[in-house]
Design an enzyme around this catalytic site. Structure first.
Site, PDB file in Angstrom:
ATOM      1  N   ARG A 190       2.553  -6.859   8.811  1.00  7.69           N
ATOM      2  CA  ARG A 190       1.896  -5.674   9.391  1.00  7.69           C
ATOM      3  C   ARG A 190       2.501  -5.316  10.745  1.00  7.69           C
ATOM      4  NH1 ARG A 190      -4.097  -7.329   7.317  1.00  7.69           N
ATOM      5  NH2 ARG A 190      -4.189  -5.996   5.473  1.00  7.69           N
ATOM      6  N   HIS A 229      -2.247  -5.292   1.491  1.00  7.02           N
ATOM      7  CA  HIS A 229      -3.575  -5.902   1.336  1.00  7.02           C
ATOM      8  C   HIS A 229      -3.393  -7.344   0.901  1.00  7.02           C
ATOM      9  CE1 HIS A 229      -7.688  -6.532  -0.173  1.00  7.02           C
ATOM     10  NE2 HIS A 229      -7.097  -7.118  -1.190  1.00  7.02           N
ATOM     11  N   THR A 249      -5.422  -7.122  10.560  1.00  9.95           N
ATOM     12  CA  THR A 249      -5.626  -5.798   9.936  1.00  9.95           C
ATOM     13  C   THR A 249      -4.982  -4.690  10.759  1.00  9.95           C
ATOM     14  OG1 THR A 249      -7.749  -6.582   9.088  1.00  9.95           O
ATOM     15  CG2 THR A 249      -7.410  -4.196   9.098  1.00  9.95           C
ATOM     16  N   LYS A 294       0.820  -1.218   0.000  1.00 12.00           N
ATOM     17  CA  LYS A 294       0.000   0.000   0.000  1.00 12.00           C
ATOM     18  C   LYS A 294       0.854   1.269   0.000  1.00 12.00           C
ATOM     19  CE  LYS A 294      -3.986  -2.131   2.236  1.00 12.00           C
ATOM     20  NZ  LYS A 294      -5.015  -1.957   3.285  1.00 12.00           N
TER      21      LYS A 294
HETATM   22  P1  CMP Z   1      -7.461  -4.347   3.585  1.00 14.63           P
HETATM   23  O1  CMP Z   1      -6.986  -5.722   3.924  1.00 14.63           O
HETATM   24  O2  CMP Z   1      -6.893  -3.726   2.362  1.00 14.63           O
HETATM   25  O3  CMP Z   1      -9.055  -4.302   3.479  1.00 14.63           O
HETATM   26  C1  CMP Z   1      -9.831  -3.186   3.765  1.00 14.63           C
HETATM   27  C2  CMP Z   1      -9.017  -2.058   4.326  1.00 14.63           C
HETATM   28  O4  CMP Z   1      -9.764  -1.076   5.006  1.00 14.63           O
HETATM   29  C3  CMP Z   1      -8.068  -2.594   5.393  1.00 14.63           C
HETATM   30  O5  CMP Z   1      -7.070  -3.382   4.825  1.00 14.63           O
HETATM   31  C4  CMP Z   1      -7.638  -1.304   6.064  1.00 14.63           C
HETATM   32  O6  CMP Z   1      -6.674  -0.583   5.281  1.00 14.63           O
HETATM   33  C5  CMP Z   1      -8.946  -0.528   6.023  1.00 14.63           C
HETATM   34  N1  CMP Z   1      -9.687  -0.664   7.270  1.00 14.63           N
HETATM   35  C6  CMP Z   1     -10.323  -1.745   7.746  1.00 14.63           C
HETATM   36  N2  CMP Z   1     -10.921  -1.498   8.923  1.00 14.63           N
HETATM   37  C7  CMP Z   1     -10.642  -0.196   9.199  1.00 14.63           C
HETATM   38  C8  CMP Z   1     -10.986   0.663  10.280  1.00 14.63           C
HETATM   39  N3  CMP Z   1     -11.735   0.241  11.295  1.00 14.63           N
HETATM   40  N4  CMP Z   1     -10.526   1.912  10.226  1.00 14.63           N
HETATM   41  C9  CMP Z   1      -9.789   2.352   9.187  1.00 14.63           C
HETATM   42  N5  CMP Z   1      -9.447   1.557   8.120  1.00 14.63           N
HETATM   43  C10 CMP Z   1      -9.858   0.308   8.145  1.00 14.63           C
END
Ligand code: CMP
Length: 144
Positions: free
Chosen positions: A101, A114, A90, A8
């Site tokens: 991460r 991601h 996440t 990202k």
């Molecule tokens: P990703 O795995 O790319 O899938 C969705 C993305 O949304 C996640 O990683 C984060 O970058 C973002 N995301 C998910 N939950 C939240 C949250 N509660 N607040 C801010 N960003 C989020």
């Protein structure tokens, strides 16, 4: 089996692309395809369509369009599940030690990488960034 990863914009900007790619290769993934792209707003909205109703959607689109990112097709046995294990939760605060991460993410949103969350989404997300023809051509006449 294949999955899609995206390094990202936070990780690209802080010069972590190489370290993350090295981590993925050391974990045993084969990088089948990769490129650097700058998502348009429409592309980021389409990619994250399932999150449209979430409170973080606008901010997520801002972030994902804020600079270049690096989508990759990765190959490994049980690739979807294994990549999610290698990248960690996440939220980096909840990610296991040694995961990408935990090592490189800034926050729950700016979380470095991601990974597709199902086989079905992996197929959709790979098609989003790469054509069937270019994926075939990349490896068609490889040595060894
Ligand atoms: P990703 O795995 O790319 O899938 C969705 C993305 O949304 C996640 O990683 C984060 O970058 C973002 N995301 C998910 N939950 C939240 C949250 N509660 N607040 C801010 N960003 C989020």
């Amino acid at each position: 089996m294949y999955t899609l990863a995206i390094i990202k914009p936070d990780a690209v900007k802080s010069a972590k692309t190489g370290k993350i790619i090295a981590h993925l290769e050391e974990a045993g993934f084969v990088i089948r395809a990769a490129r650097m792209v700058r998502l348009t707003r429409a592309e980021a909205e389409a990619f994250y369509e399932v999150h449209r109703e979430r409170g973080f959607f606008r901010s997520l689109v801002e972030f994902m369009t804020s600079g270049p990112c690096c989508p990759m097709v990765l190959e490994h046995e049980d690739a979807v599940r294994y990549l999610r294990e290698v990248i960690g939760a996440t939220d980096p605060a909840e990610a296991a030690p040694g995961t990408i991460r935990k090592l490189y993410a800034e926050s729950k949103e700016r979380n470095a990488i991601h990974a597709s969350d199902s086989e079905e989404n992996a197929a959709r997300e790979i098609r989003f960034f790469f054509t069937e023809a270019e994926l075939k051509r990349l490896w068609a006449d490889r040595l060894g």
